[in-house]
Design a protein around this motif. Structure first.
Motif, PDB file in Angstrom:
ATOM      1  N   VAL A 127      21.390  22.507  31.593  1.00 33.14           N
ATOM      2  CA  VAL A 127      21.794  23.898  31.071  1.00 33.14           C
ATOM      3  C   VAL A 127      21.217  24.750  32.184  1.00 33.14           C
ATOM      4  N   GLU A 128      20.077  24.427  32.875  1.00 28.96           N
ATOM      5  CA  GLU A 128      19.602  25.362  34.074  1.00 28.96           C
ATOM      6  C   GLU A 128      20.592  25.159  35.127  1.00 28.96           C
ATOM      7  N   GLN A 129      21.385  24.270  35.421  1.00 32.03           N
ATOM      8  CA  GLN A 129      22.133  24.250  36.252  1.00 32.03           C
ATOM      9  C   GLN A 129      23.334  24.926  36.157  1.00 32.03           C
ATOM     10  N   ILE A 130      24.120  24.861  34.917  1.00 30.27           N
ATOM     11  CA  ILE A 130      24.921  25.580  34.528  1.00 30.27           C
ATOM     12  C   ILE A 130      24.972  27.070  34.433  1.00 30.27           C
ATOM     13  N   PHE A 131      23.841  27.573  33.938  1.00 31.12           N
ATOM     14  CA  PHE A 131      23.686  29.023  34.160  1.00 31.12           C
ATOM     15  C   PHE A 131      23.293  29.565  35.508  1.00 31.12           C
ATOM     16  N   ARG A 132      22.573  28.693  36.351  1.00 26.06           N
ATOM     17  CA  ARG A 132      22.475  29.026  37.789  1.00 26.06           C
ATOM     18  C   ARG A 132      23.786  29.077  38.418  1.00 26.06           C
ATOM     19  N   VAL A 133      24.730  28.250  38.234  1.00 24.65           N
ATOM     20  CA  VAL A 133      25.912  28.315  38.970  1.00 24.65           C
ATOM     21  C   VAL A 133      27.004  29.411  38.629  1.00 24.65           C
ATOM     22  N   ILE A 134      26.779  29.565  37.180  1.00 26.55           N
ATOM     23  CA  ILE A 134      27.515  30.855  36.613  1.00 26.55           C
ATOM     24  C   ILE A 134      26.940  32.292  37.265  1.00 26.55           C
ATOM     25  N   THR A 135      25.634  32.280  37.336  1.00 27.85           N
ATOM     26  CA  THR A 135      25.048  33.619  37.812  1.00 27.85           C
ATOM     27  C   THR A 135      25.223  33.936  39.103  1.00 27.85           C
ATOM     28  N   MET A 136      25.096  32.570  40.003  1.00 25.82           N
ATOM     29  CA  MET A 136      25.443  32.580  41.411  1.00 25.82           C
ATOM     30  C   MET A 136      26.822  33.126  41.591  1.00 25.82           C
ATOM     31  N   ILE A 137      27.744  32.480  40.989  1.00 24.38           N
ATOM     32  CA  ILE A 137      29.030  33.069  41.458  1.00 24.38           C
ATOM     33  C   ILE A 137      29.489  34.529  40.970  1.00 24.38           C
ATOM     34  N   LEU A 138      28.884  34.813  39.889  1.00 25.48           N
ATOM     35  CA  LEU A 138      29.343  36.049  39.230  1.00 25.48           C
ATOM     36  C   LEU A 138      28.571  37.142  39.985  1.00 25.48           C
ATOM     37  N   PHE A 139      27.343  37.007  40.262  1.00 21.29           N
ATOM     38  CA  PHE A 139      26.452  38.215  40.933  1.00 21.29           C
ATOM     39  C   PHE A 139      26.762  38.383  42.304  1.00 21.29           C
ATOM     40  N   ALA A 140      27.408  37.142  42.897  1.00 18.04           N
ATOM     41  CA  ALA A 140      27.781  37.186  44.367  1.00 18.04           C
ATOM     42  C   ALA A 140      28.958  37.916  44.481  1.00 18.04           C
ATOM     43  N   GLN A 141      29.939  37.826  43.413  1.00  8.61           N
ATOM     44  CA  GLN A 141      31.085  38.510  43.590  1.00  8.61           C
ATOM     45  C   GLN A 141      30.932  39.830  43.216  1.00  8.61           C
ATOM     46  N   LEU A 142      30.171  40.159  42.174  1.00  8.47           N
ATOM     47  CA  LEU A 142      29.948  41.575  41.659  1.00  8.47           C
ATOM     48  C   LEU A 142      29.293  42.574  42.692  1.00  8.47           C
ATOM     49  N   LEU A 143      28.341  41.980  43.384  1.00  7.99           N
ATOM     50  CA  LEU A 143      27.461  42.710  44.435  1.00  7.99           C
ATOM     51  C   LEU A 143      28.039  42.564  45.863  1.00  7.99           C
ATOM     52  N   LEU A 144      29.342  41.744  46.171  1.00  6.11           N
ATOM     53  CA  LEU A 144      29.955  41.829  47.311  1.00  6.11           C
ATOM     54  C   LEU A 144      30.323  43.304  47.968  1.00  6.11           C
ATOM     55  N   PRO A 145      30.900  44.048  47.151  1.00  6.93           N
ATOM     56  CA  PRO A 145      31.348  45.326  47.798  1.00  6.93           C
ATOM     57  C   PRO A 145      29.866  46.108  48.229  1.00  6.93           C
ATOM     58  N   TYR A 146      29.107  45.875  47.820  1.00  6.28           N
ATOM     59  CA  TYR A 146      27.753  46.719  48.447  1.00  6.28           C
ATOM     60  C   TYR A 146      27.232  46.026  49.459  1.00  6.28           C
ATOM     61  N   GLY A 147      27.616  45.032  50.249  1.00  5.42           N
ATOM     62  CA  GLY A 147      27.269  44.354  51.359  1.00  5.42           C
ATOM     63  C   GLY A 147      26.787  42.887  51.086  1.00  5.42           C
ATOM     64  N   LEU A 148      26.881  42.281  52.435  1.00  7.56           N
ATOM     65  CA  LEU A 148      26.878  40.676  52.069  1.00  7.56           C
ATOM     66  C   LEU A 148      25.453  40.519  51.744  1.00  7.56           C
ATOM     67  N   GLU A 149      24.259  41.188  51.940  1.00 13.65           N
ATOM     68  CA  GLU A 149      23.044  40.927  51.962  1.00 13.65           C
ATOM     69  C   GLU A 149      22.878  41.084  50.222  1.00 13.65           C
ATOM     70  N   PHE A 150      23.413  42.086  49.783  1.00 15.87           N
ATOM     71  CA  PHE A 150      23.538  42.074  48.439  1.00 15.87           C
ATOM     72  C   PHE A 150      24.027  41.037  47.608  1.00 15.87           C
ATOM     73  N   ALA A 151      25.107  40.587  48.119  1.00 20.19           N
ATOM     74  CA  ALA A 151      25.860  39.623  47.632  1.00 20.19           C
ATOM     75  C   ALA A 151      24.953  38.301  47.669  1.00 20.19           C
ATOM     76  N   ALA A 152      24.382  37.909  48.721  1.00 25.17           N
ATOM     77  CA  ALA A 152      23.367  36.904  48.877  1.00 25.17           C
ATOM     78  C   ALA A 152      22.270  36.845  47.897  1.00 25.17           C
ATOM     79  N   ALA A 153      21.728  38.245  47.837  1.00 25.30           N
ATOM     80  CA  ALA A 153      20.636  38.267  46.854  1.00 25.30           C
ATOM     81  C   ALA A 153      21.174  38.146  45.300  1.00 25.30           C
TER      82      ALA A 153
END
Length: 551
Positions: free
Chosen positions: A174-200
């Motif tokens: 469960v930890e890995q599933i939510f980790r993966v979903i969050t990583m992909i989702l927030f990296a995509q959502l924050l990418l327009p604000y800059g690469l450093e925010f996407a990595a965060a």
């Protein structure tokens, strides 16, 4: 094969043995699922962040990993040991008290290192420990996860002390599933604000995974309490014991047991960094260019070592399951059970690791081509295959020694082995005739030395010696498997011409032959197969249909 005497070979099943094997099987399946999900995750995240974004994430991750290692590494083992001792003595109230105290202790520890990571992020940037200032946001995003993962570690250790491995397995998935979903989702959502925010944003995956993991374990704690109430009712009574009478004695015991495990965990990145310093430079001494040395180093650390680790997933799970089982037997002063469970774990390790070793040994180049599209990694993979059996033994012996209450011994052995590895890396890697194979042999020696010294201490404490008869039968079956794989691969390549089909085809036939030969020469009995969780009974039915086992 898995049993030690005639009594255990009888159809009557041992509840403790079954629980021990079931826990190992559950953790192994969970590890495989987590690795598959993780591998798919990096494919998607890499497409979103690109090389530069991944680089920012990887700059922050070692800081998080170090804080996590210092704050929680060794905690599950320590709490598992102490809890198993209380459970063995039927001191249920004492086990609960240990959990409450450990949670309070780890709450403070996790909070301290979480805040230290958060407020120290800018300092790491200012003092150039982290070279790219943009990695600051990823470090800050990872800081809260340190707290929750520390709590997670304490909770898992308590449940493992009850020899309940399902909570750890389910929470990991469960930890890995939510980790993966969050990583992909927030990296995509924050990418327009800059690469450093996407990595965060990708870094926030660790926090999301840890929080959901804790929530899952809350349910399993409730389930455990319900089962305790059904079993013991209102008959729970405290057991007077000087070792658990004081809060500070309990915290001190957790610290004493966890510290060596934490030190051993820290040894892994230290040895990796020493490899990074020594191996490429010594390859250059051997006559390779900087580019060639970098490529060869990648073959060893990025391709050969992961294959070895993948081959020992089951023994890694076995090492976790054996700790509370041995700790319980030691607390009850049941030396015979300690010996039997150690012997069973060793035989399981050999039963799994020898065919894995043979597979990687005989198919080093085909596997390197198939998985990595890098046939040049073949020599490093070939040499590294010898460490598979040794790593399995090292993992199991380490778990047994921890369960026996001697976690410092494996840590010291790792230090001794690491010194030997540094010396061998320096001398062997610089030999033109060896090159990267010299570094691989140094790694084999590193693991082998640690495993052999561990075995000596097992002989000292419980008089355990390797069962030569069973070992020779396993080696004999593995040797026949090696021949089948070799000639099978050559034949299929000539007939089909496909590396993938030849590799999988020869491997499937080789594994089948290995199991059949073991059965025929008495290396594994029907009762042993039956005790393997989930796959035991169906395997017996299959072997009976094929006439390998008698009806």
């Amino acid at each position: 094969m898995f049993s030690i005497n005639a009594q255990e070979n009888s159809p009557k099943k041992s509840h403790k043995a079954e629980s021990f094997l079931k826990g190992t099987f559950i953790l192994t399946v969970a590890s495989l699922v987590v690795k598959v999900i993780g591998s798919l995750n990096w494919i998607f995240v890499s497409r979103v962040l690109g090389g530069e974004g991944i680089g920012l994430y990887q700059m922050a991750f070692p800081i998080y990993f170090l804080a996590l290692t210092v704050s929680s590494a060794g905690v599950p083992v320590a709490i598992s040991i102490i809890t198993a001792e209380r459970v063995a003595l039927k001191d249920i109230l004492g086990a609960r008290r240990i959990f409450r105290i450990s949670m309070c202790f780890m709450f403070c520890t996790g909070l301290f290192f979480s805040l230290l990571t958060y407020f120290g992020a800018q300092w790491l940037i200012d003092w150039q420990f982290v070279r790219d200032p943009r990695a600051y946001y990823s470090i800050v995003a990872l800081a809260p996860a340190v707290f929750f993962v520390t709590i997670l570690a304490s909770s898992r250790g308590y449940l493992q002390g009850w020899q309940r491995m399902t909570p750890t397995a389910v929470s990991q998935i469960v930890e890995q599933i939510f980790r993966v979903i969050t990583m992909i989702l927030f990296a995509q959502l924050l990418l327009p604000y800059g690469l450093e925010f996407a990595a965060a944003g990708a870094s926030l995956g660790a926090l999301a995974g840890a929080v959901t993991g804790v929530i899952v374990l809350v349910y399993f704690h409730w389930k455990l309490d319900r089962d305790i109430a059904k079993t013991y009712g209102n008959e729970l009574k405290p057991v007077v014991d000087s070792s658990t009478s004081s809060v500070w004695k309990i915290i001190r015991r957790i610290f004493v047991l966890a510290l060596p495990v934490s030190a051993a965990s820290i040894m892994l990145p230290i040895v990796s960094n020493l490899d990074l310093i020594i191996v490429p430079s010594r390859l250059e001494v051997a006559g390779y260019s900087v580019h060639e040395a970098t490529e060869l180093f990648g073959y060893l650390t990025g391709m050969a070592v992961p294959l070895v680790n993948l081959s020992t997933i089951l023994t890694a799970s076995l090492a976790v399951s054996i700790v509370p089982a041995i700790s319980e037997a030691r607390t009850l002063k049941d030396t015979k059970r300690c010996f039997n469970q150690t012997a069973a774990a060793m035989r399981i390790s050999n039963f799994i690791c020898f065919p894995a070793f043979v597979t990687v040994l005989m198919l080093a180049v085909p596997i390197s081509s198939l998985i990595y599209n890098a046939p040049g990694a073949g020599p490093a993979v070939w040499v590294s295959s010898f460490s598979i059996v040794l790593l399995g033994l090292h993992q199991v012996t380490t778990g047994v020694l921890q369960g026996l209450g001697h976690p410092t011994i494996p840590m010291i052995n790792m230090v001794i082995a690491a010194v030997a590895k540094v010396i061998l890396n320096w001398t062997l890697t610089a030999q033109p005739s060896l090159g990267i194979m010299g570094a691989a042999w140094a790694t084999v020696a590193d693991i082998g030395i640690a495993a052999i010294i561990n075995l000596y201490f097992l002989y000292k404490y419980i008089n355990y010696k390797m069962e030569i008869g069973q070992l020779l039968k396993t080696i004999g079956a593995a040797a026949i498997m090696a021949a089948v794989i070799h000639f099978g691969y050559e034949f299929l390549m000539l007939e089909i011409g496909s590396n993938a089909l030849a590799t999988f085809g020869s491997l499937f036939v080789g594994m089948f032959v290995y199991i059949v030969v073991l059965i025929l020469i008495g290396g594994i009995m029907e009762a042993d197969i039956e005790r393997i969780p989930m796959i035991g009974a169906p395997s017996i039915r299959l072997f009976k249909k094929l006439g390998i086992l008698k009806h």
